[in-house]
Design a protein around this motif. Structure first.
Motif, PDB file in Angstrom:
ATOM      1  N   TYR A   1     -11.300  -5.248  21.748  1.00  0.00           N
ATOM      2  CA  TYR A   1     -11.112  -5.322  23.174  1.00  0.00           C
ATOM      3  C   TYR A   1     -12.549  -5.030  24.015  1.00  0.00           C
ATOM      4  CZ  TYR A   1      -9.217  -5.264  27.770  1.00  0.00           C
ATOM      5  OH  TYR A   1      -8.882  -5.611  29.212  1.00  0.00           O
ATOM      6  N   THR A   2     -13.120  -3.972  23.735  1.00  0.00           N
ATOM      7  CA  THR A   2     -14.290  -3.343  24.193  1.00  0.00           C
ATOM      8  C   THR A   2     -15.430  -4.337  24.206  1.00  0.00           C
ATOM      9  OG1 THR A   2     -13.393  -1.276  24.408  1.00  0.00           O
ATOM     10  CG2 THR A   2     -15.666  -1.761  24.890  1.00  0.00           C
ATOM     11  N   ILE A   3     -15.435  -4.792  22.875  1.00  0.00           N
ATOM     12  CA  ILE A   3     -16.677  -5.723  22.544  1.00  0.00           C
ATOM     13  C   ILE A   3     -16.431  -7.009  23.394  1.00  0.00           C
ATOM     14  CG2 ILE A   3     -17.567  -7.169  20.611  1.00  0.00           C
ATOM     15  CD1 ILE A   3     -17.443  -4.708  18.977  1.00  0.00           C
ATOM     16  N   TYR A   4     -15.360  -7.483  23.245  1.00  0.00           N
ATOM     17  CA  TYR A   4     -15.061  -9.021  23.984  1.00  0.00           C
ATOM     18  C   TYR A   4     -15.384  -8.754  25.445  1.00  0.00           C
ATOM     19  CZ  TYR A   4     -13.051 -13.204  25.359  1.00  0.00           C
ATOM     20  OH  TYR A   4     -13.037 -14.662  26.194  1.00  0.00           O
ATOM     21  N   HIS A   5     -14.676  -7.801  26.190  1.00  0.00           N
ATOM     22  CA  HIS A   5     -14.785  -7.623  27.459  1.00  0.00           C
ATOM     23  C   HIS A   5     -16.068  -6.767  28.099  1.00  0.00           C
ATOM     24  CE1 HIS A   5     -11.091  -9.431  28.383  1.00  0.00           C
ATOM     25  NE2 HIS A   5     -10.410  -9.068  27.178  1.00  0.00           N
ATOM     26  N   GLU A   6     -16.554  -5.948  27.176  1.00  0.00           N
ATOM     27  CA  GLU A   6     -17.811  -5.190  27.822  1.00  0.00           C
ATOM     28  C   GLU A   6     -18.644  -4.890  26.732  1.00  0.00           C
ATOM     29  OE1 GLU A   6     -16.326  -1.217  29.032  1.00  0.00           O
ATOM     30  OE2 GLU A   6     -14.339  -2.043  29.784  1.00  0.00           O
ATOM     31  N   PRO A   7     -19.462  -6.403  26.399  1.00  0.00           N
ATOM     32  CA  PRO A   7     -20.542  -6.185  25.545  1.00  0.00           C
ATOM     33  C   PRO A   7     -21.609  -5.555  25.871  1.00  0.00           C
ATOM     34  CG  PRO A   7     -20.522  -8.441  26.584  1.00  0.00           C
ATOM     35  CD  PRO A   7     -19.251  -7.572  27.021  1.00  0.00           C
ATOM     36  N   ARG A   8     -22.437  -4.568  25.241  1.00  0.00           N
ATOM     37  CA  ARG A   8     -23.488  -3.784  25.672  1.00  0.00           C
ATOM     38  C   ARG A   8     -24.846  -4.699  25.589  1.00  0.00           C
ATOM     39  NH1 ARG A   8     -22.112   1.691  22.253  1.00  0.00           N
ATOM     40  NH2 ARG A   8     -20.030   1.973  23.030  1.00  0.00           N
ATOM     41  N   THR A   9     -24.870  -5.563  24.842  1.00  0.00           N
ATOM     42  CA  THR A   9     -26.064  -6.351  24.767  1.00  0.00           C
ATOM     43  C   THR A   9     -25.914  -7.838  25.030  1.00  0.00           C
ATOM     44  OG1 THR A   9     -25.970  -6.684  22.407  1.00  0.00           O
ATOM     45  CG2 THR A   9     -27.093  -4.695  23.161  1.00  0.00           C
ATOM     46  N   ARG A  10     -27.129  -8.410  25.411  1.00  0.00           N
ATOM     47  CA  ARG A  10     -26.994  -9.936  25.542  1.00  0.00           C
ATOM     48  C   ARG A  10     -26.622 -10.665  24.217  1.00  0.00           C
ATOM     49  NH1 ARG A  10     -30.941 -10.164  28.102  1.00  0.00           N
ATOM     50  NH2 ARG A  10     -30.203 -11.134  30.335  1.00  0.00           N
ATOM     51  N   PHE A  11     -27.005 -10.137  23.074  1.00  0.00           N
ATOM     52  CA  PHE A  11     -26.812 -10.753  21.599  1.00  0.00           C
ATOM     53  C   PHE A  11     -25.155 -10.501  21.488  1.00  0.00           C
ATOM     54  CE2 PHE A  11     -25.581 -10.224  17.426  1.00  0.00           C
ATOM     55  CZ  PHE A  11     -25.902 -11.542  16.889  1.00  0.00           C
ATOM     56  N   VAL A  12     -24.307  -9.524  21.776  1.00  0.00           N
ATOM     57  CA  VAL A  12     -22.942  -9.064  21.595  1.00  0.00           C
ATOM     58  C   VAL A  12     -22.389 -10.506  22.585  1.00  0.00           C
ATOM     59  CG1 VAL A  12     -21.075  -7.656  21.850  1.00  0.00           C
ATOM     60  CG2 VAL A  12     -23.360  -6.738  20.755  1.00  0.00           C
ATOM     61  N   ALA A  13     -22.904 -10.474  23.767  1.00  0.00           N
ATOM     62  CA  ALA A  13     -22.030 -11.084  24.908  1.00  0.00           C
ATOM     63  C   ALA A  13     -22.129 -12.671  24.478  1.00  0.00           C
ATOM     64  CB  ALA A  13     -22.650 -11.070  26.168  1.00  0.00           C
ATOM     65  N   ARG A  14     -23.305 -13.111  23.810  1.00  0.00           N
ATOM     66  CA  ARG A  14     -23.420 -14.555  23.096  1.00  0.00           C
ATOM     67  C   ARG A  14     -22.819 -14.710  22.062  1.00  0.00           C
ATOM     68  NH1 ARG A  14     -26.730 -17.588  26.039  1.00  0.00           N
ATOM     69  NH2 ARG A  14     -28.411 -16.845  27.265  1.00  0.00           N
ATOM     70  N   PHE A  15     -22.570 -13.636  21.077  1.00  0.00           N
ATOM     71  CA  PHE A  15     -22.138 -14.064  19.755  1.00  0.00           C
ATOM     72  C   PHE A  15     -20.711 -13.875  19.682  1.00  0.00           C
ATOM     73  CE2 PHE A  15     -20.860 -12.209  15.454  1.00  0.00           C
ATOM     74  CZ  PHE A  15     -21.358 -13.366  14.710  1.00  0.00           C
ATOM     75  N   ILE A  16     -20.081 -12.949  20.642  1.00  0.00           N
ATOM     76  CA  ILE A  16     -18.618 -12.773  20.523  1.00  0.00           C
ATOM     77  C   ILE A  16     -17.989 -13.994  21.477  1.00  0.00           C
ATOM     78  CG2 ILE A  16     -16.592 -11.270  20.999  1.00  0.00           C
ATOM     79  CD1 ILE A  16     -18.194 -10.578  18.474  1.00  0.00           C
ATOM     80  N   GLY A  17     -16.994 -14.655  21.026  1.00  0.00           N
ATOM     81  CA  GLY A  17     -16.167 -15.329  21.981  1.00  0.00           C
ATOM     82  C   GLY A  17     -17.231 -16.614  22.246  1.00  0.00           C
TER      83      GLY A  17
END
Length: 353
Positions: A222-238
């Motif tokens: 849940y946190t990784i999807y809604h509160e990614p800490r880096t731009r890569f996580v934000a782009r890679f997840i979902g």
């Protein structure tokens, strides 16, 4: 909860080249973790280090408070009490299902073996198939047997290296939650490697997102999807796109879709350009909205359409719409934002061609 598996600044490499750099995770007793990332990111290498097949260059690995790896010390795999399940199921074809499950507990008394096998057969839903041979089972049934065989000796940790990748999508969708229920029923701590986000989210309590040997974030799905800490996580997840904005004097974000209120701006300064992450569920179709966007792509998902739209500013976003709102490519539609919180990053300078 008790910390069960600890990786502290672990670096793993071959021939002087670091494959994984300073990875750190803490898996609690009974938790299921996942190493998630694109091919070649180092997740399988890290799993091999945990299993004892690769030494570590820096840091240390502890399992159940026991040091099992550090520079100059690698406890042998067979002494780690770790079970493993691979994509290649590798059941023994000449043994029955029951005999396969009992393979790792042959030193126990015959009665204890029979009781353990009977319990596991019931848990995996194959109580009537103990005397059958692997070739007579479906792929999903074989995977359940492989899992039961791995957990029969009650390992301290179960490692799963892309165990579902050889199965078709519909079978994976039903098998993954079944495997999670089995591991929870047995109270087994486990670590899964996959590149499939939906598999990771359905299976894991905690997920480590990796890229090029770096662990970007270790957190709940849940946190990784809604509160990614880096731009890569934000782009890679979902799925998602970035909306360009600028911080105003009030600490709000001025954008092509109006003023966005931010509860946290993480040290961003007035006048600074930012990118705001927008997921498809953050952008809603609304015929009455004054904000218009042109449809450049559409995907019918049954219950809804997923539109990709372009704003007058040429910025592009994903947008959800009810399946009853069947608009044509090139048509303008009204959109609104439904943001619970803002995820944003400083705007990256554009490359000069």
């Amino acid at each position: 909860m008790i910390e069960h598996l600890i990786l502290d600044d672990v670096t793993v490499g071959y021939g002087g080249q670091d494959i994984v750099r300073k990875a750190g995770i803490q898996l609690m007793a009974g938790e299921i973790g996942c190493l998630l990332g694109p091919s070649g990111c180092g997740k399988s290498t890290l799993l091999r280090a945990i299993a004892g097949f690769e030494p570590v260059q820096t840091g240390q690995i502890l399992l159940a408070k026991r040091l099992i790896s550090k520079p100059g010390l690698t406890v042998q795999p067979e002494r780690r009490n770790i079970g493993m399940v691979f994509q290649d199921i590798a059941l023994f074809p000449h043994l029955t299902v029951a005999q396969n499950i009992a393979f790792g507990i042959r030193r126990q008394s015959r009665r204890d073996q029979q009781n353990r096998v009977a319990k596991l057969l019931e848990l995996i839903g194959l109580s009537q198939m103990g005397e059958r041979y692997p070739h007579s089972l479906s792929g999903g049934q074989q995977q359940r047997v492989a899992l039961a065989r791995a957990i029969a000796p009650k390992p301290e940790l179960l490692l799963l290296d892309e165990p579902f990748s050889g199965l078709d999508a519909s079978l994976r969708e039903t098998l993954v939650p079944e495997v999670r229920e089995l591991l929870k029923a047995e109270q087994v701590s486990a670590l899964l490697v996959t590149h499939d986000q939906m598999e990771a989210f359905a299976m894991a309590d905690k997920v480590a997102v990796m890229q090029d040997g770096q662990l970007h974030q270790w957190d709940t799905p849940y946190t990784i999807y809604h509160e990614p800490r880096t731009r890569f996580v934000a782009r890679f997840i979902g799925q998602g796109e970035f909306l360009i904005g600028r911080v105003n004097a009030a600490g709000e974000i001025e954008s092509a879709l109006g003023t966005l209120k931010a509860t946290k701006i993480h040290g961003l300064k007035e006048g600074q350009d930012v990118e705001v992450l927008l997921r498809p569920d953050d952008v809603l179709h609304n015929d009455d909205s004054s904000f218009q966007a042109r449809i450049i792509n559409k995907r019918f998902r049954g219950s809804h359409f997923l539109y990709r739209v372009e704003l007058p500013s040429r910025q592009r976003l994903f947008c959800f719409a009810s399946s009853h709102h069947n608009h044509a490519l090139g048509e303008n539609i009204g959109i609104d934002l439904d943001l619970d919180h803002l995820v944003m990053f400083p705007l990256e300078p554009q490359s000069v061609l």
